[in-house]
Design an enzyme around this catalytic site. Structure first.
Site, PDB file in Angstrom:
ATOM      1  N   CYS A 405      43.174  39.545  40.183  1.00 27.94           N
ATOM      2  CA  CYS A 405      44.146  40.599  40.474  1.00 27.94           C
ATOM      3  C   CYS A 405      44.626  41.288  39.206  1.00 27.94           C
ATOM      4  O   CYS A 405      45.298  42.313  39.277  1.00 27.94           O
ATOM      5  CB  CYS A 405      45.325  40.028  41.266  1.00 27.94           C
ATOM      6  N   ASP A 455      40.291  43.204  50.009  1.00 25.91           N
ATOM      7  CA  ASP A 455      40.528  42.852  48.604  1.00 25.91           C
ATOM      8  C   ASP A 455      39.185  42.786  47.896  1.00 25.91           C
ATOM      9  O   ASP A 455      38.185  42.348  48.480  1.00 25.91           O
ATOM     10  CB  ASP A 455      41.234  41.493  48.485  1.00 25.91           C
TER      11      ASP A 455
END
Length: 755
Positions: A405, A455
């Site tokens: 991330c 994601d």
């Protein structure tokens, strides 16, 4: 991860022993393009046997006598798989390891050490503490020492084994335990008629005198035939009572090399030729205690494992490139340095022996010098970015950009980009692009909604199987944060270019990790897409199911609610440090364990306790995601930064100035904190998280029970980190406090999740 040459051949190192650390360093200093190295190690912190007695005696701390394999592997570009090897298929060229897919190899080296033989003595495995594997013994010793220090009265310890290891251990244990003022009764037992049978007479005489002077009893010529709780039974009919039994007998090796079909000697050690290559399989090398050189019989001593490292590295390099191997001939005589527990030691070589404090200083200098070669590593830093052309701004260097991330686009950039898009409005879209929530919600039937999220990020761990598990767990976080049940997933896979079989193995490992996590969550992998790219990357589009009336959103916090965070923070800074070879292996292990923990149970507990709002903490950091919640809820928050759970090592990394590449953009959210200066003192607020925990508001009267339930369910780092307040300053709705201040709680109202 940074792009590397395509992997053409695979070198697998099994075990993190003294020889293999030298191989890793050699390949770091002189890489071999096209060769992908994988280290399979049961212990990420590998102990240096020469300093173990000093650690037992209390002269060295844990880190001083352990080599951290993770920074060393990173420096060499090796993948590190933290697990134990369990077998090998010599025909298919596959290594089997605990809890993961098989690992293919073109060449393999085995450096798994040895352990004292216990199978020959009934009860030894159950009632004695073996000194090897050293990594396991160190942990057991610390527990044992603590237990013994709390005992009243004299402590009786038996050391089975009168070789150098047993004698040195007995003296070290006595020194450590005697410092506390307690009485220690030590007995060394061995079937041999003399102490230290592999050493000269002068050395044996010196240690006989030293042991007697320290009050350590020796029982020689007495074989242990059975071990019972608190007692050794000897072959002459006698017995030795002991509160603890330490086992330091002749070495044995794990059974799987022989079971695989490798040529082994009568004791199970892998037979190798002068090139440290298996006498039965030329693509298998072995070294250290696990190996037996057929032309040179030498004792199982660390000095030989250390000396084998450089020639092993050279022969592995030659084997992988098709060049003739070079023979290794171990020294005939060697310097032996045996400590006496205190800061003294005995040195011997050939027929001579000397002792004294200066010998200890020599040993300490030699040991520390060797350790520095593998612990004082150069920092991995990005190459300087090229100077921009005149009139152009300097571009940010991308060489050390974070994965996970930490590779997300910053919150401000994303908001500006999305703000210019006007998606088509539809009645069935309940939560869409204009909402700040973690997933989209689309009504598909009365009382049924599809919850959709996606994601995708670059890899930040070298193990593709582990990366797949983390990426899947991360993607599911959005579904759980919305209070939904995951149902299906599509995968998007990017792999670097390379030979077909290497690409295929990479994809299989990743997708096996993904599929395992999805299956555990009750979801199905239904398809996907693959492509080639500069770096490994993985994405998941996950669809869940929920009752539209029970969907959890970021809006809904009420004054009086307590903020609960279910996982510790710090993955961003830890993996930024890992890229620079500055993170300890145990820190990264802790972060990985946190990322592998599912949010499924935590979400169910939060919902059961009436959560009013929820999000998962990921790339924007705690501050960024909290800002989204307070804005959506039109509320304020008093954030107790002292109560924030933080992963081991994260504070050290941030204090050293090591931040994720996304940290700076996240730190812009400090403008939403009333005292921006106070926020700057707490950089963990802006650390991007991968597969982070849930952040939820729970009615104040139920927060304590909720926290207790979370911890009972395995969320050991869960904590109450703040309290929701009425909105005072719309521009800066968050304030930092030492502890949440009591506020007037609202009367209990049914939340969307509990209605």
């Amino acid at each position: 991860m940074k792009p590397q040459a395509p992997a053409v051949r695979d070198l697998v190192l099994i075990g993190g022993g003294h020889s293999h650390v030298a191989v890793l360093k050699a390949f770091a200093m002189k890489p071999l393009p096209g060769v992908r190295t994988t280290l399979i190690a049961r212990d990420v912190h590998t102990p240096y046997s020469g300093m173990l007695p000093g650690h037992i005696a209390g002269h060295y701390g844990l880190d001083e006598c352990h080599i951290d394999l993770r920074p060393l592997a990173n420096l060499s570009g090796a993948r590190i798989y933290h697990c134990a090897a369990t077998g090998i298929d010599l025909d298919a060229r596959l290594v089997f390891a605990e809890g993961r897919p098989p690992v293919p190899y073109d060449a393999v080296s085995i450096d798994i050490g040895s352990a004292p033989r216990t199978v020959d003595v009934p009860g030894a495995a159950e009632h004695a503490v073996p000194v090897k594997p050293i990594g396991r013994f160190v942990a057991r010793w610390e527990a044992l020492a603590g237990r013994l220090s709390r005992r009243e009265g004299p402590v009786r310890i038996a050391v089975v084994g009168g070789g150098a290891g047993g004698v040195e251990l007995a003296l070290s244990v006595r020194h450590r335990l005697s410092r506390g003022g307690g009485a220690v009764a030590l007995t060394v037992v061995d079937a041999a008629p003399v102490l230290l049978p592999a050493h000269n007479a002068a050395t044996r005489a010196r240690f006989a005198r030293i042991l007697a002077a320290r009050g350590i009893e020796t029982l020689l010529g007495s074989a242990v035939i059975r071990v019972e709780p608190g007692r050794l039974v000897l072959d002459d009919g006698g017995s030795v009572a002991a509160d603890e039994i330490l086992w330091v007998t002749s070495a044995a090796v794990e059974a799987w090399p022989a079971a695989a079909g490798l040529d082994v000697d009568g004791d199970g050690f892998i037979r190798v030729d002068d090139f440290l290559r298996s006498t039965s399989h030329p693509d298998v090398f072995a070294c250290g205690d696990a190996a037996a050189m057929v032309n040179y019989r030498r004792p199982k001593a660390g000095v030989f494992a250390v000396r084998q490292g450089p020639p092993l590295a050279e022969n592995l390099r030659r084997a992988l490139t098709g060049r003739p191997l070079r023979p290794y001939r171990p020294q005939r005589a060697w310097l032996s340095l045996i400590s006496t527990g205190d800061a003294h030691a005995v040195a011997s070589r050939g027929r001579f022996a000397v002792e004294g404090r200066w010998v200890w200083r020599l040993k300490d200098w030699i040991d520390r010098r060797w350790m520095r070669k593998y612990t004082d590593l150069p920092e991995m830093t990005p190459a300087p970015a090229p100077a921009p052309a005149p009139g152009l701004p300097r571009v940010e260097d991308l060489e050390m950009r974070c994965g996970g991330c930490g590779a997300k686009v910053g919150q401000d950039v994303l908001e500006r980009a999305i703000g210019g898009i006007e998606p088509r409005a539809r009645d069935d879209i309940l939560v869409g692009l204009g909402d700040p929530d973690d997933a989209a919600v689309v009504r598909v039937a009365p009382g049924v909604a599809a919850v959709q999220t996606v994601d995708h990020f670059r890899s930040f761990v070298e193990d593709p199987y582990l990366f797949g598990r983390i990426a899947a767990n991360h993607a599911l976080g959005d579904i759980y944060a919305m209070g939904a049940e995951p149902r299906t997933a599509l995968a998007i896979v990017t792999v670097p270019h390379g030979p077909e079989e290497k690409i295929g193995t990479e994809i299989v490992d990743m997708m096996q990790g993904v599929n395992e996590v999805l299956t555990e969550a009750g979801a199905a992998l239904v398809g996907g897409h693959t492509g080639e790219g500069a770096e490994r990357a993985l994405g998941l589009a996950v669809t869940g199911r929920a009752d539209p009336a029970r969907v959890l959103r970021k809006a809904g916090m009420r004054p009086g609610d307590r903020l609960i965070l279910t996982k510790a923070l710090g993955t961003g800074t830890l993996f930024a440090a890992d890229m620079r070879c500055k993170a300890k292996g145990r820190w990264i292990d802790g972060a990985i364990a946190a990322m592998l923990q599912s949010n499924r149970a935590a979400a169910a507990i939060l919902i059961r306790h009436g959560a009013t709002a929820c999000t998962d903490v990921t790339g924007f950091g705690l501050a960024g995601h909290l800002v989204e919640m307070v804005r959506a809820s039109a509320a304020g928050v008093a954030l107790a930064v002292a109560d924030l759970p933080v992963l081991d090592g994260a504070a050290d990394c941030l204090a050293a100035g090591i931040e994720s590449s996304l940290h700076g953009q996240n730190a812009r959210q400090a403008r939403a904190i009333r005292d921006a200066g106070a926020a700057a003192l707490h950089p963990i607020l802006f650390d991007p998280q991968t597969a982070g925990g849930l952040l939820a508001s729970v009615p104040g009267g139920r927060a304590g029970d909720c926290l207790a339930a979370l911890r009972e369910a395995g969320c050991g780092d869960a904590a109450i980190v703040g309290v929701v307040e009425p909105l005072v300053d719309i521009a800066a709705p968050i304030r930092i406090v030492r502890e949440p201040e009591p506020v007037q709680e609202s009367p209990p109202l049914p939340s969307a999740a509990s209605a």
